[in-house]
Design an enzyme around this catalytic site. Structure first.
Site, PDB file in Angstrom:
ATOM      1  N   LYS A  78       0.851  -1.183   0.000  1.00 52.98           N
ATOM      2  CA  LYS A  78       0.000   0.000   0.000  1.00 52.98           C
ATOM      3  C   LYS A  78       0.892   1.239   0.000  1.00 52.98           C
ATOM      4  CE  LYS A  78      -3.955   1.658   2.822  1.00 52.98           C
ATOM      5  NZ  LYS A  78      -4.799   1.273   3.982  1.00 52.98           N
ATOM      6  N   SER A 154      -9.518   0.766   3.108  1.00 46.75           N
ATOM      7  CA  SER A 154      -8.726   1.655   2.266  1.00 46.75           C
ATOM      8  C   SER A 154      -7.592   0.965   1.536  1.00 46.75           C
ATOM      9  CB  SER A 154      -8.159   2.785   3.131  1.00 46.75           C
ATOM     10  OG  SER A 154      -7.264   2.281   4.117  1.00 46.75           O
ATOM     11  N   SER A 178      -9.597  -1.727   7.218  1.00 43.17           N
ATOM     12  CA  SER A 178      -9.032  -1.528   5.877  1.00 43.17           C
ATOM     13  C   SER A 178      -8.205  -2.670   5.331  1.00 43.17           C
ATOM     14  CB  SER A 178      -8.202  -0.238   5.859  1.00 43.17           C
ATOM     15  OG  SER A 178      -9.035   0.888   6.006  1.00 43.17           O
TER      16      SER A 178
END
Length: 464
Positions: A78, A154, A178
């Site tokens: 990420k 996310s 997330s």
């Protein structure tokens, strides 16, 4: 090699010499190049650096040197993880002017020390404030199982990259869900460890008192292998409370005999749809769970998690909001401003409640080893969906996919998200949360292995 290997297959292939690290990597690169225009999981790639890493792994093997447990396994992160020489974007336009990172994040270092090969960075909601990865700066990430649907957030790029077969391993973060939400909607394995278990040094923060980091993987043994490589004390990270490494990969064969497994009812049954209830029932049957367990104060915990997230997030960004608010995404800027304007008393009360709440939750695990709940109330929804119906209630879609994850992270418990495939969703998955007491990731992973062995929990290949 025609198709990328799963995490476990890749590690075994390189260790045995049946495939070189370079061959494993090139299969992943080819898959990324063939599919990412449609998935949009990656915001940056580093293929040449990855090729050099793979060559070093192959040279080690040629010299007869011992290899790490993840030798030759490609992974991506990420884009809130620091990568030396690159700007840490955290999904934001504002960060583009920041200086490049001077070192890799600790968890990136640990995976590379275990032999894994870093191939790039992945899309996310801006500053991790969202559940859908509909990023206006980098474009939305698409669910590989149905490209018009959300991958969740996310850490949507992380879940989608693993589901699409682009990489077998990815890192994400989980503040309110997330990791578990994208794992659920994309049909991959995810692990949110105990709060404070893994070092967060070298990652861009969202909510200091709630942020967790953890892995996604396309098979359960590989998830445990990666988690073991990520563990370890970090005296330079005051938020890392781990003092020892708890090996979990070798415990997967212990089975679940003797484990006390229950199913969460009440709030966790009320905030679901039929497919979510189906996966919870399937998991319960496979794990021999017949008792319904009430999780204390779940609704209040979710409300308190919103207050803490908004307040800490707003305070973190307040200096930039004063001068660069127009460079933020509309949704996140409104939430950050609202959070910064909250009365301080709300935040104090929420944190006081959290201490009492954690004591109540921890008391549950005197009687139970693993608790089951759906990871999301619904399967992946079409991108842009504003409203969703959940058990007869019309609710805003974006926050509602975190209905079942927020109360768990607020207590800091470890959770394995296991991918299941209910009927009535058109082939879309919904995950189940396997929740254990703090510091008992091994029990959640053993329960996940039992679901895998029962033929229920597994990743499905995607055809593009």
């Amino acid at each position: 090699m025609n198709a990328p290997l799963s995490l476990g297959q890749a590690a075994q292939a390189v260790a045995s010499g049946s495939h070189s690290a370079a061959e494993v990597l090139e299969a992943c690169i080819a898959r990324i190049e063939a599919t990412d225009a449609r998935v949009n999981a990656f915001t940056g790639t580093r293929f040449e650096a990855a090729r050099a890493q793979a060559e070093r792994v192959d040279a080690q093997r040629a010299r007869g040197e011992p290899l790490g447990p993840l030798a030759g396994v490609p992974f991506a992160v990420k884009n809130l993880f620091d990568i030396a020489g690159e700007v840490t974007l955290a999904g934001a336009q504002v960060n583009r002017a920041d200086p490049p990172a001077t070192a890799d994040a600790v968890l990136v270092q640990r995976l590379q020390a275990a032999g894994a090969v870093l191939v790039g960075s992945l899309n996310m909601d801006e500053y991790a404030y969202g559940f859908t990865t509909e990023n206006t700066h980098f474009g939305p990430t698409h669910n590989p199982h149905r490209l018009d649907c959300s991958a969740g957030g996310s850490s949507g790029g992380s879940g989608a990259a693993v589901a699409a077969g682009q990489v077998p391993l990815a890192l994400g973060s989980d503040t309110n869900g997330s990791i578990r939400v994208p794992a659920s909607l994309c049909g991959v394995w995810g692990l949110k460890p105990t709060f404070g278990r893994l070092s967060r040094r070298g990652s861009y923060p969202f909510v200091h008192s709630l942020d967790h980091l953890g892995p996604f993987a396309d098979d359960l043994p590989g998830l445990a292998l990666a988690y073991d490589a990520l563990q370890g004390a970090d005296p330079l990270d005051p938020g890392c409370h781990a003092t020892t490494v708890q090996p979990t990969a070798r415990s997967l064969g212990l089975g679940i005999q003797g484990l006390r497994v229950g199913v969460l009812g009440g709030y966790f049954a009320e905030h679901t749809t039929a497919p979510a209830r189906e996966v919870a029932a399937l998991a319960a049957q496979a794990l021999g769970a017949t008792a319904t367990v009430e999780w204390p104060d779940a609704l209040q915990a979710r409300a308190a998690a919103f207050i803490v997230s908004a307040s800490e997030g707003g305070a973190l960004h307040l200096h930039r909001l004063r001068t660069r608010a127009a460079d933020y995404e509309p949704l996140s800027v409104d939430r950050f401003i609202a959070g910064a304007m909250q009365p301080a008393a709300w935040y104090v009360r929420a944190q006081r409640f959290r201490r009492v709440y954690r004591d109540k939750v921890n008391a549950l695990f005197r009687d139970w080893d693993v608790l089951i709940a759906p990871a999301t109330p619904v399967p992946a929804q079409p991108l842009g969906t504003e409203w969703v119906e959940i058990n007869g209630q019309r609710l805003p879609c974006r926050p509602s996919v975190g209905l079942l994850t927020q109360p768990i992270s607020f207590a800091g418990c470890p959770v394995v998200a296991a991918p299941l495939w209910p009927s009535g969703t058109g082939g879309l998955p919904i995950g189940v949360q396997l929740i254990a007491a703090p510091w008992r990731e091994d029990l959640a992973l053993r329960a996940g292995m039992a679901l895998h062995n029962a033929g229920l929990a597994h990743c499905k290949p995607v055809e593009f």
